[in-house]
Design an enzyme around this catalytic site. Structure first.
Site, PDB file in Angstrom:
ATOM      1  N   PRO A 142     -81.392  -9.840   8.866  1.00 36.47           N
ATOM      2  CA  PRO A 142     -82.406  -9.071   9.596  1.00 36.47           C
ATOM      3  C   PRO A 142     -82.656  -9.480  11.049  1.00 36.47           C
ATOM      4  CG  PRO A 142     -83.472 -10.620   8.136  1.00 36.47           C
ATOM      5  CD  PRO A 142     -81.995 -10.744   7.888  1.00 36.47           C
ATOM      6  N   CYS A 143     -81.708  -9.145  11.906  1.00 33.94           N
ATOM      7  CA  CYS A 143     -81.885  -9.435  13.328  1.00 33.94           C
ATOM      8  C   CYS A 143     -83.033  -8.622  13.926  1.00 33.94           C
ATOM      9  CB  CYS A 143     -80.585  -9.206  14.090  1.00 33.94           C
ATOM     10  SG  CYS A 143     -79.858  -7.582  13.846  1.00 33.94           S
TER      11      CYS A 143
END
Length: 174
Positions: A142-143
């Site tokens: 989850p950037c």
């Protein structure tokens, strides 16, 4: 004897944010996840990460388990993505950045500076941001949970509106 190219299959999947591209290997591990409007970027990342080994990308169905995890996430089970098996290329530094991303819980964010400190590279904020940008498995890694030090939404390859939607979906106030 040369190594066989990595065999990959890609599937188009409808999501609340548009069509997503899922790429898995023959072991069912997610190798890439991106938006259909970013297919060129996804292919460049695959080339960057697996170009030496080579890869054969074909259309094909992705494991039902991955579909189930994504469907659960879109339906509000924010921890469902933790069960998606992921295998990525990348440098040791990139791997450390991406490993940290998976420790950021849904509904929480970290700044690039906090991420750099957490991996023991406090002065490498730009390199951390670059590694986040080279993340081939968005959402699952989850950037989108990394924001600017001032709380601003910055640097999401899928677009700031998608990033805002994802963070709101996860309970963030953006």
């Amino acid at each position: 004897m040369p190594n066989e190219p990595l065999r990959l299959q890609m599937e188009h999947v409808a999501t609340p944010l548009g069509t997503m591209l899922l790429v898995t290997d023959t072991q069912g591990r997610l190798r890439a996840l991106d938006w259909a409007d970013s297919e060129g970027r996804m292919r460049r990342l695959l080339q960057l990460h697996y170009g030496r080994q080579g890869f054969d990308l074909r259309m094909g169905a992705v494991q039902k388990h991955i579909h189930g995890c994504l469907d659960a996430y879109w339906s509000g089970d924010l921890g469902a993505l933790n069960a998606v098996p992921v295998k990525t290329g990348g440098t040791a530094f990139q791997q450390s950045v991406w490993t940290f991303l998976r420790t950021i819980s849904a509904g929480h964010t970290r700044s690039y500076q906090e991420q750099a400190r957490a991996i023991g590279r406090g002065s490498a904020v730009r390199a951390v941001a670059g590694a986040n940008g080279a993340n081939p498995v968005g959402i699952v890694v989850p950037c989108h949970r990394v924001i600017g030090s001032d709380g601003s939404l910055t640097g999401y390859a899928g677009g700031i509106e998608r990033k805002r939607w994802l963070l709101r979906h996860e309970g963030g106030n953006f």
